[in-house]
Design an enzyme around this catalytic site. Structure first.
Site, mmCIF file in Angstrom:
data_model
loop_
_atom_site.group_PDB
_atom_site.id
_atom_site.type_symbol
_atom_site.label_atom_id
_atom_site.label_comp_id
_atom_site.label_asym_id
_atom_site.label_seq_id
_atom_site.Cartn_x
_atom_site.Cartn_y
_atom_site.Cartn_z
ATOM 1 N N ASP A 111 -1.873 3.016 -0.302
ATOM 2 C CA ASP A 111 -1.832 3.539 -1.673
ATOM 3 C C ASP A 111 -3.235 3.783 -2.226
ATOM 4 O OD1 ASP A 111 0.823 2.971 -1.356
ATOM 5 O OD2 ASP A 111 1.006 1.746 -3.151
ATOM 6 N N HIS A 256 -3.976 -0.556 0.920
ATOM 7 C CA HIS A 256 -4.627 0.393 0.010
ATOM 8 C C HIS A 256 -5.828 1.066 0.683
ATOM 9 C CE1 HIS A 256 -2.299 -2.108 -2.720
ATOM 10 N NE2 HIS A 256 -2.353 -1.112 -3.583
HETATM 11 ZN ZN LIG Z 1 -1.418 1.985 -6.682
#
Ligand SMILES: [Zn+2]
Length: 295
Positions: A111, A256
């Site tokens: 992400d 991430h």
């Molecule tokens: Zn996020």
């Protein structure tokens, strides 16, 4: 900035540490999905493991795993509350996924990119191991780094939506939610020529209105069943153990690739090697869920 909000919004639980729950939760009497069927991909190779529909969803629902010693107690409690609620919510929603089917497959999801360094570095590691990744890009960041979005797409990874401004969608009204989803989709389409059909809501913040708007816009909402907690710490070892010690069939793993996540890049080779050693096939979400990631 993103990280600070996340720390506040939800974090994992002492309850998890004391492990008051079993490894997986079977949903008894799941939600009937009517006659909805997902058509197999064109030209796809017949594979007994490839799910023809999502009826498995009512029978195989995983608990969300991952913990960190670096989180404040309030954050831990808040995050566990979110986990419990989203699991229940997903049972009522045909197009909200926590995990994939009960096959020896897992998916790595990333992400908050693209950025100028970490996203490309992570793509490099995935390519080196011949593994496909799933990138939930923020629309406003994709505008700044279109070449990274293109790189992910051209190397065969999935380019997916993480909204336009990375805001809590469940705090917005219908029109604002529509705008967040539409704008991000338009930006990604302008770069790769395809509009995504998978949305990961920022912070996982999802309610009925968000799910309804996403569905109306032809998106499935893909959450996660393992949080590597890479956003909560600078500890490659904790990221590694969150994934490896919790791994189950069908896990969707949250990581991430914003510019803070050097640790994720650093630990990724060990994570991939160990998953392979344990016999898991690392697949993209299209393969795992049997749903097209594009509209
Ligand atoms: Zn996020």
């Amino acid at each position: 900035m993103v990280r600070k909000i996340v720390l506040f919004v939800f974090v994992c639980s002492v309850c998890m540490l004391s492990s008051c729950v079993s490894k997986e939760t079977k949903v008894a009497g799941g939600v009937p999905y009517g006659d909805h069927k997902i058509e197999p991909k064109e030209n796809s190779i017949p594979d007994a493991r490839f799910p023809a529909d999502t009826t498995w969803k009512s029978e195989y629902l995983l608990e969300i795993k991952g913990e960190s010693p670096f989180l404040a107690k309030e954050s831990v409690i808040s995050m566990q509350k979110w986990r419990d609620e989203i699991i229940e919510f997903s049972k009522t929603q045909e197009k909200v996924f926590i995990n994939g089917p009960n096959n020896k497959q897992v998916a790595l999801t990333f992400d908050d990119g693209p950025d100028s360094t970490v996203t490309s570095a992570v793509i490099g590691v995935l390519d080196q191991y011949g593994v496909k990744g799933n990138f939930f890009f923020v629309g406003s960041e994709a505008e700044k780094h279109p070449e990274v979005v293109k790189e992910a797409y051209e190397k065969g990874h999935l380019v997916l939506s993480h909204s336009y401004h990375h805001v809590q969608l469940d705090k917005l009204g219908e029109t604002e939610i529509q705008n967040e989803i539409e704008q991000a989709g338009d930006v990604l389409e302008s770069i790769i020529g395809k509009k995504p059909a998978f949305l990961r809501t920022p912070y996982g913040s999802t309610n009925e209105l968000v799910a309804d708007v996403a569905k109306e816009k032809k998106y499935s909402i893909i959450l996660w069943s393992i949080d590597s907690l890479d956003w909560a710490q600078k500890s490659p070892d904790v990221i590694y153990s969150n994934v490896i010690s919790n791994i189950r069939n069908g896990d969707i793993i949250l990581m991430h690739t914003d510019s803070d996540e050097y640790d994720t890049y650093e630990i990724l080779p060990r994570v991939i090697e160990e998953l392979k050693k344990k016999g898991f096939e690392i697949v993209d979400l299209e393969t795992m869920l049997g749903i097209s990631p594009n509209q």
